[in-house]
Design a protein around this motif. Sequence first.
Motif, mmCIF file in Angstrom:
data_model
loop_
_atom_site.group_PDB
_atom_site.id
_atom_site.type_symbol
_atom_site.label_atom_id
_atom_site.label_comp_id
_atom_site.label_asym_id
_atom_site.label_seq_id
_atom_site.Cartn_x
_atom_site.Cartn_y
_atom_site.Cartn_z
ATOM 1 N N ILE A 1 0.827 -1.191 0.000
ATOM 2 C CA ILE A 1 0.000 0.000 0.000
ATOM 3 C C ILE A 1 0.871 1.255 0.000
ATOM 4 O O ILE A 1 0.549 2.259 -0.638
ATOM 5 C CB ILE A 1 -0.971 0.001 1.201
ATOM 6 N N PHE A 2 2.024 1.193 0.688
ATOM 7 C CA PHE A 2 2.924 2.338 0.747
ATOM 8 C C PHE A 2 4.153 2.103 -0.130
ATOM 9 O O PHE A 2 4.454 0.969 -0.503
ATOM 10 C CB PHE A 2 3.370 2.597 2.191
ATOM 11 N N VAL A 3 4.861 3.184 -0.450
ATOM 12 C CA VAL A 3 6.107 3.075 -1.198
ATOM 13 C C VAL A 3 7.265 3.453 -0.285
ATOM 14 O O VAL A 3 7.083 4.070 0.757
ATOM 15 C CB VAL A 3 6.098 3.971 -2.451
ATOM 16 N N ALA A 4 8.465 3.072 -0.679
ATOM 17 C CA ALA A 4 9.654 3.383 0.117
ATOM 18 C C ALA A 4 9.967 4.873 0.048
ATOM 19 O O ALA A 4 9.755 5.527 -0.981
ATOM 20 C CB ALA A 4 10.843 2.572 -0.387
ATOM 21 N N TYR A 5 10.481 5.415 1.136
ATOM 22 C CA TYR A 5 10.927 6.810 1.155
ATOM 23 C C TYR A 5 12.011 7.014 0.104
ATOM 24 O O TYR A 5 11.966 7.962 -0.689
ATOM 25 C CB TYR A 5 11.443 7.138 2.552
ATOM 26 N N ASP A 6 12.986 6.118 0.068
ATOM 27 C CA ASP A 6 14.040 6.193 -0.944
ATOM 28 C C ASP A 6 13.535 5.520 -2.212
ATOM 29 O O ASP A 6 13.846 4.373 -2.503
ATOM 30 C CB ASP A 6 15.321 5.522 -0.439
ATOM 31 N N SER A 7 12.728 6.253 -2.940
ATOM 32 C CA SER A 7 12.149 5.737 -4.185
ATOM 33 C C SER A 7 12.021 6.875 -5.181
ATOM 34 O O SER A 7 11.976 8.057 -4.815
ATOM 35 C CB SER A 7 10.764 5.125 -3.935
ATOM 36 N N ALA A 8 11.950 6.510 -6.438
ATOM 37 C CA ALA A 8 11.755 7.516 -7.478
ATOM 38 C C ALA A 8 10.434 8.233 -7.297
ATOM 39 O O ALA A 8 10.306 9.417 -7.640
ATOM 40 C CB ALA A 8 11.814 6.844 -8.851
ATOM 41 N N ASP A 9 9.439 7.559 -6.751
ATOM 42 C CA ASP A 9 8.114 8.135 -6.587
ATOM 43 C C ASP A 9 8.130 9.302 -5.599
ATOM 44 O O ASP A 9 7.559 10.358 -5.873
ATOM 45 C CB ASP A 9 7.141 7.059 -6.111
ATOM 46 N N VAL A 10 8.780 9.107 -4.449
ATOM 47 C CA VAL A 10 8.812 10.169 -3.446
ATOM 48 C C VAL A 10 9.734 11.300 -3.898
ATOM 49 O O VAL A 10 9.429 12.478 -3.719
ATOM 50 C CB VAL A 10 9.249 9.604 -2.077
ATOM 51 N N TRP A 11 10.868 10.945 -4.513
ATOM 52 C CA TRP A 11 11.792 11.971 -4.998
ATOM 53 C C TRP A 11 11.146 12.855 -6.071
ATOM 54 O O TRP A 11 11.304 14.075 -6.062
ATOM 55 C CB TRP A 11 13.051 11.308 -5.565
ATOM 56 N N SER A 12 10.394 12.246 -6.977
ATOM 57 C CA SER A 12 9.828 13.006 -8.088
ATOM 58 C C SER A 12 8.479 13.638 -7.755
ATOM 59 O O SER A 12 8.042 14.566 -8.448
ATOM 60 C CB SER A 12 9.690 12.118 -9.335
ATOM 61 N N HIS A 13 7.806 13.164 -6.688
ATOM 62 C CA HIS A 13 6.501 13.721 -6.305
ATOM 63 C C HIS A 13 6.453 13.975 -4.792
ATOM 64 O O HIS A 13 5.549 13.484 -4.108
ATOM 65 C CB HIS A 13 5.376 12.765 -6.686
ATOM 66 N N PRO A 14 7.378 14.742 -4.226
ATOM 67 C CA PRO A 14 7.418 14.897 -2.763
ATOM 68 C C PRO A 14 6.155 15.518 -2.179
ATOM 69 O O PRO A 14 5.795 15.241 -1.029
ATOM 70 C CB PRO A 14 8.636 15.800 -2.535
ATOM 71 N N TYR A 15 5.460 16.333 -2.965
ATOM 72 C CA TYR A 15 4.254 16.994 -2.490
ATOM 73 C C TYR A 15 3.103 16.018 -2.246
ATOM 74 O O TYR A 15 2.104 16.370 -1.597
ATOM 75 C CB TYR A 15 3.817 18.067 -3.493
ATOM 76 N N LEU A 16 3.227 14.781 -2.760
ATOM 77 C CA LEU A 16 2.177 13.783 -2.561
ATOM 78 C C LEU A 16 2.351 13.000 -1.260
ATOM 79 O O LEU A 16 1.564 12.108 -0.967
ATOM 80 C CB LEU A 16 2.147 12.800 -3.742
ATOM 81 N N PHE A 17 3.376 13.358 -0.469
ATOM 82 C CA PHE A 17 3.690 12.626 0.758
ATOM 83 C C PHE A 17 3.835 13.605 1.924
ATOM 84 O O PHE A 17 4.069 14.801 1.723
ATOM 85 C CB PHE A 17 4.966 11.810 0.565
ATOM 86 N N LYS A 18 3.689 13.093 3.136
ATOM 87 C CA LYS A 18 3.768 13.940 4.326
ATOM 88 C C LYS A 18 5.230 14.168 4.704
ATOM 89 O O LYS A 18 5.813 13.422 5.506
ATOM 90 C CB LYS A 18 2.986 13.294 5.475
ATOM 91 N N LEU A 19 5.799 15.200 4.093
ATOM 92 C CA LEU A 19 7.191 15.571 4.324
ATOM 93 C C LEU A 19 7.235 17.009 4.814
ATOM 94 O O LEU A 19 6.335 17.808 4.525
ATOM 95 C CB LEU A 19 8.011 15.447 3.030
ATOM 96 N N ASP A 20 8.319 17.369 5.542
ATOM 97 C CA ASP A 20 8.465 18.751 5.980
ATOM 98 C C ASP A 20 9.170 19.575 4.902
ATOM 99 O O ASP A 20 9.404 19.096 3.784
ATOM 100 C CB ASP A 20 9.197 18.819 7.326
ATOM 101 N N ALA A 21 9.533 20.811 5.237
ATOM 102 C CA ALA A 21 10.133 21.712 4.253
ATOM 103 C C ALA A 21 11.451 21.192 3.714
ATOM 104 O O ALA A 21 11.842 21.503 2.586
ATOM 105 C CB ALA A 21 10.321 23.098 4.874
ATOM 106 N N GLU A 22 12.148 20.370 4.515
ATOM 107 C CA GLU A 22 13.415 19.777 4.072
ATOM 108 C C GLU A 22 13.213 18.387 3.481
ATOM 109 O O GLU A 22 14.162 17.653 3.279
ATOM 110 C CB GLU A 22 14.401 19.729 5.244
#
Length: 502
Positions: free
Chosen positions: A215-236
């Motif tokens: 259901i979830f993807v890895a933090y170290d993945s192309a998905d999170v790197w290329s779409h960070p706004y789709l995940f609960k991340l802070d300003a950094e």
Amino acid sequence: MTLQANPLSNNPRHAGVLLHISSLPSAYYTGDLGAEAYRFVDFLHEIGATVWQTLPINMTHADNSPYQCLSAHAGNPDFISLEALQAQGLLTRQDLSGLITEKSELLAKAYSAFAERSDTQEFTDFMNFCDKQVDWLHDFALFLALRTKFNQAGWQAWPEAYKKRYIPTLREAREELAQEIAVIKFTQFVFFRQWMALKQYANQRNIKLFGDIPIFVAYDSADVWSHPYLFKLDAEQNMTVVAGVPPDYFSATGQRWGNPHYNWQAMAKKKFSWWVGRMTTQAELFDIVRIDHFRGLEAAWEIPANEETAINGQWVAAPGDALLGAIKTALPNLDLVAEDLGIITAEVDALRKKYHLPGMKILHFAFSGESDNPYLPHNIEPDSVVYTGTHDNDTTIGWYDSLDERQLEHVHAYLRENGKQGQNQGQCQDFNILDTLIEMAMMSAANLAIIPMQDILALDATHRMNTPGTASGNWHWRFNWQQLTQQQKTSFKNLVARSDRH
């Protein structure tokens, strides 16, 4: 929209086998999509099974876990058959002799030979593949090339301009790493082509491929790197909360998976296009897809990122209804299965039933002593997929050997009540827990029964695939054909017939 019942609910009863691609016999360090995969399809056809279930087939990190991948789309290059590339003339027998030990080097060599055929239909097919998969392949290829450039460091450790995707920096990187990017795209082309050939072979023999997505993807993945706004991340772009599950059957402290949580509000604004794209890829590769940890689509366990265990988390609502509606609208013919194990609320069950998704029933979880246990064979409904155990369970022999006296009594009491053993356990020589549980699964009302290959081979706990909550020693199991007897094949084939499965 008008909801259609999942075809698994209406079709004849099916039987299948759970075996990951990595567990196929192989001369290399992992199974692949070569001759042994086709032999396994022939084996399934011979025993009357019509479903082959695998684990996720995406590209893994160094721990080889198929549930923590570098991309939600990209196939695992480890599964590419080098012999098939040799047959195409892209590699030589000498290449496969072991002089080049890294598969990535062999794939780069194969691409060089392939690129020389730029005037062929095959090369045109490659370019068409790149165009068709551009929504994910473009970023993934750059991500993987950069990961190699930075010595396999995760994207969060890259220099700021790469981490935060400054456009001029990425433009320069694409030029600098053009050759590496081309090889990565070619590798995915080869994977998809080999997979689709295997799928066609299986489908021609009336065998459906049953896939699995975390259901979830890895933090170290192309998905999170290329779409960070789709995940609960802070300003950094650090995770504020991570995924997992509360204390349960598997762990007293729960499981802290460490995946980022989705920013569902941002997902909804995009009409869940990332999820629809992900499922579109799966619909191409598989006939049936299991959504792992389905209950997270109704509410997910969010753990503060600074917590070491999963204990101090909380359930946070998710828009599963809107998401599944978007997926079903885009892909109305995709058969989905819900992994609904663990803490399941009425709301989760209602969501599953609204979209006609079969749930899962695990016989290893059935013998708690309560007559209303939903995993007991007599409580299993047709709209279910039943297993003796899954990849997260011990083998049935290993499970039985590990039971304490109280648990054994629950098992034996149920079997006595249902005429499966004699009154004096230990003195009933014809009692066999493995055969009994397999027969219970096959004879149950569930429309689909899946038996792990380890159980068909009657293997013990040393052949377990995964132990949840542990970080090492998993995902390595492979079988060999010498372990399979004619009696085992005949027994399963006869059981398929007796249980009216097709």
